[in-house]
Design a protein around this motif. Structure first.
Motif, PDB file in Angstrom:
ATOM      1  N   ARG A  62       0.845  -1.205   0.000  1.00 53.79           N
ATOM      2  CA  ARG A  62       0.000   0.000   0.000  1.00 53.79           C
ATOM      3  C   ARG A  62       0.869   1.240   0.000  1.00 53.79           C
ATOM      4  NH1 ARG A  62      -2.728  -2.411   4.139  1.00 53.79           N
ATOM      5  NH2 ARG A  62      -1.592  -1.092   5.544  1.00 53.79           N
ATOM      6  N   ARG A  63       0.411   2.260  -0.707  1.00 52.17           N
ATOM      7  CA  ARG A  63       1.119   3.531  -0.743  1.00 52.17           C
ATOM      8  C   ARG A  63       0.150   4.661  -0.458  1.00 52.17           C
ATOM      9  NH1 ARG A  63       6.215   4.106  -2.623  1.00 52.17           N
ATOM     10  NH2 ARG A  63       7.194   2.203  -3.306  1.00 52.17           N
ATOM     11  N   CYS A  64       0.686   5.770   0.019  1.00 45.93           N
ATOM     12  CA  CYS A  64      -0.116   6.955   0.281  1.00 45.93           C
ATOM     13  C   CYS A  64      -0.696   7.479  -1.023  1.00 45.93           C
ATOM     14  CB  CYS A  64       0.740   8.027   0.944  1.00 45.93           C
ATOM     15  SG  CYS A  64      -0.123   9.583   1.251  1.00 45.93           S
ATOM     16  N   PHE A  65      -1.951   7.877  -0.984  1.00 49.39           N
ATOM     17  CA  PHE A  65      -2.650   8.347  -2.169  1.00 49.39           C
ATOM     18  C   PHE A  65      -2.037   9.643  -2.703  1.00 49.39           C
ATOM     19  CE2 PHE A  65      -6.216  10.838  -3.976  1.00 49.39           C
ATOM     20  CZ  PHE A  65      -6.472  10.024  -5.064  1.00 49.39           C
ATOM     21  N   LEU A  66      -1.594  10.524  -1.824  1.00 50.08           N
ATOM     22  CA  LEU A  66      -1.063  11.822  -2.250  1.00 50.08           C
ATOM     23  C   LEU A  66       0.439  11.807  -2.514  1.00 50.08           C
ATOM     24  CD1 LEU A  66      -2.991  14.252   0.107  1.00 50.08           C
ATOM     25  CD2 LEU A  66      -3.403  13.806  -2.294  1.00 50.08           C
ATOM     26  N   THR A  67       1.200  11.224  -1.596  1.00 50.92           N
ATOM     27  CA  THR A  67       2.653  11.332  -1.688  1.00 50.92           C
ATOM     28  C   THR A  67       3.330  10.083  -2.225  1.00 50.92           C
ATOM     29  OG1 THR A  67       2.918  10.576   0.579  1.00 50.92           O
ATOM     30  CG2 THR A  67       2.748  12.955   0.222  1.00 50.92           C
ATOM     31  N   GLY A  68       2.673   8.934  -2.160  1.00 53.38           N
ATOM     32  CA  GLY A  68       3.283   7.689  -2.597  1.00 53.38           C
ATOM     33  C   GLY A  68       4.159   7.055  -1.539  1.00 53.38           C
ATOM     34  N   ARG A  69       4.091   7.563  -0.311  1.00 54.82           N
ATOM     35  CA  ARG A  69       4.907   7.031   0.781  1.00 54.82           C
ATOM     36  C   ARG A  69       4.479   5.594   1.103  1.00 54.82           C
ATOM     37  NH1 ARG A  69       7.861   8.472   5.418  1.00 54.82           N
ATOM     38  NH2 ARG A  69       7.123   7.426   7.291  1.00 54.82           N
ATOM     39  N   PRO A  70       5.448   4.652   1.204  1.00 50.49           N
ATOM     40  CA  PRO A  70       5.087   3.256   1.409  1.00 50.49           C
ATOM     41  C   PRO A  70       4.858   2.847   2.863  1.00 50.49           C
ATOM     42  CG  PRO A  70       7.419   3.418   1.080  1.00 50.49           C
ATOM     43  CD  PRO A  70       6.866   4.807   0.929  1.00 50.49           C
ATOM     44  N   ARG A  71       5.165   3.716   3.805  1.00 52.21           N
ATOM     45  CA  ARG A  71       5.065   3.334   5.214  1.00 52.21           C
ATOM     46  C   ARG A  71       4.036   4.175   5.952  1.00 52.21           C
ATOM     47  NH1 ARG A  71      11.141   1.955   7.138  1.00 52.21           N
ATOM     48  NH2 ARG A  71      11.694   0.766   5.306  1.00 52.21           N
ATOM     49  N   ALA A  72       3.574   3.637   7.066  1.00 47.86           N
ATOM     50  CA  ALA A  72       2.637   4.325   7.967  1.00 47.86           C
ATOM     51  C   ALA A  72       1.375   4.759   7.241  1.00 47.86           C
ATOM     52  CB  ALA A  72       3.321   5.525   8.635  1.00 47.86           C
ATOM     53  N   ASN A  73       0.742   3.820   6.519  1.00 48.72           N
ATOM     54  CA  ASN A  73      -0.484   4.129   5.803  1.00 48.72           C
ATOM     55  C   ASN A  73      -1.697   3.667   6.599  1.00 48.72           C
ATOM     56  OD1 ASN A  73       0.353   5.324   3.337  1.00 48.72           O
ATOM     57  ND2 ASN A  73       1.196   3.351   2.763  1.00 48.72           N
ATOM     58  N   TYR A  74      -2.734   4.479   6.568  1.00 47.77           N
ATOM     59  CA  TYR A  74      -4.008   4.115   7.171  1.00 47.77           C
ATOM     60  C   TYR A  74      -4.911   3.567   6.075  1.00 47.77           C
ATOM     61  CZ  TYR A  74      -2.704   6.501  11.446  1.00 47.77           C
ATOM     62  OH  TYR A  74      -2.083   6.867  12.601  1.00 47.77           O
ATOM     63  N   ARG A  75      -5.423   2.355   6.283  1.00 49.16           N
ATOM     64  CA  ARG A  75      -6.264   1.717   5.270  1.00 49.16           C
ATOM     65  C   ARG A  75      -7.545   2.494   5.033  1.00 49.16           C
ATOM     66  NH1 ARG A  75      -6.017  -4.623   7.013  1.00 49.16           N
ATOM     67  NH2 ARG A  75      -3.823  -4.907   6.557  1.00 49.16           N
ATOM     68  N   ASP A  76      -8.112   3.044   6.087  1.00 48.87           N
ATOM     69  CA  ASP A  76      -9.399   3.735   5.963  1.00 48.87           C
ATOM     70  C   ASP A  76      -9.298   4.957   5.061  1.00 48.87           C
ATOM     71  OD1 ASP A  76     -10.396   1.882   7.720  1.00 48.87           O
ATOM     72  OD2 ASP A  76     -10.088   3.154   9.479  1.00 48.87           O
ATOM     73  N   PHE A  77      -8.207   5.661   5.137  1.00 48.71           N
ATOM     74  CA  PHE A  77      -8.062   6.914   4.398  1.00 48.71           C
ATOM     75  C   PHE A  77      -7.193   6.772   3.152  1.00 48.71           C
ATOM     76  CE2 PHE A  77      -8.547   8.027   8.898  1.00 48.71           C
ATOM     77  CZ  PHE A  77      -9.731   8.726   8.836  1.00 48.71           C
ATOM     78  N   GLY A  78      -6.269   5.820   3.150  1.00 51.00           N
ATOM     79  CA  GLY A  78      -5.333   5.688   2.046  1.00 51.00           C
ATOM     80  C   GLY A  78      -4.245   6.741   2.089  1.00 51.00           C
ATOM     81  N   LEU A  79      -4.022   7.287   3.266  1.00 54.73           N
ATOM     82  CA  LEU A  79      -3.028   8.349   3.435  1.00 54.73           C
ATOM     83  C   LEU A  79      -1.994   7.931   4.458  1.00 54.73           C
ATOM     84  CD1 LEU A  79      -5.491  11.345   3.726  1.00 54.73           C
ATOM     85  CD2 LEU A  79      -4.094  10.784   1.753  1.00 54.73           C
ATOM     86  N   SER A  80      -0.809   8.529   4.363  1.00 59.27           N
ATOM     87  CA  SER A  80       0.211   8.265   5.364  1.00 59.27           C
ATOM     88  C   SER A  80      -0.072   9.095   6.608  1.00 59.27           C
ATOM     89  CB  SER A  80       1.596   8.579   4.803  1.00 59.27           C
ATOM     90  OG  SER A  80       1.688   9.936   4.472  1.00 59.27           O
TER      91      SER A  80
END
Length: 101
Positions: A62-80
């Motif tokens: 999983r990656r952050c929707f905005l930044t593409g960060r691969p760590r510390a992502n929340y499944r509910d939001f899709g954000l780091s």
């Protein structure tokens, strides 16, 4: 912001996983069945191993929707985590409370 090449690589893995999903699932089902003989199981294992490595679902990340960060992502939001925190501080997420420590 993550490197664009890494984001594209992840998208390619997602496409491959969707493409080979049914083949992988059916071959695993036949391997697990107790009715099929050993020779058929061996053929199915070879078929499973012949699939591309990047088509395995365990290779997806999983990656952050905005930044593409691969760590510390929340499944509910899709954000780091840090982007989520910034959005809460900017009052862009209704119902979320700010925390300070």
């Amino acid at each position: 912001m993550a490197k664009k090449s890494l984001i594209q690589r992840e998208k390619k893995r997602q496409k491959l996983e969707q493409k080979y999903h049914l083949i992988r699932r059916s071959s695993k089902k036949k391997i697990r069945s107790k009715v099929s003989p050993l020779s058929e199981k061996k053929k199915m294992q070879e078929k499973l191993q012949s699939l591309p490595r990047n088509s395995a679902p365990t290779r997806l990340h999983r990656r952050c929707f905005l930044t593409g960060r691969p760590r510390a992502n929340y499944r509910d939001f899709g954000l780091s985590g840090h982007i989520l925190r910034e959005m809460v501080y900017a009052c862009l997420l209704p119902g979320a409370t700010r925390s300070s420590w």
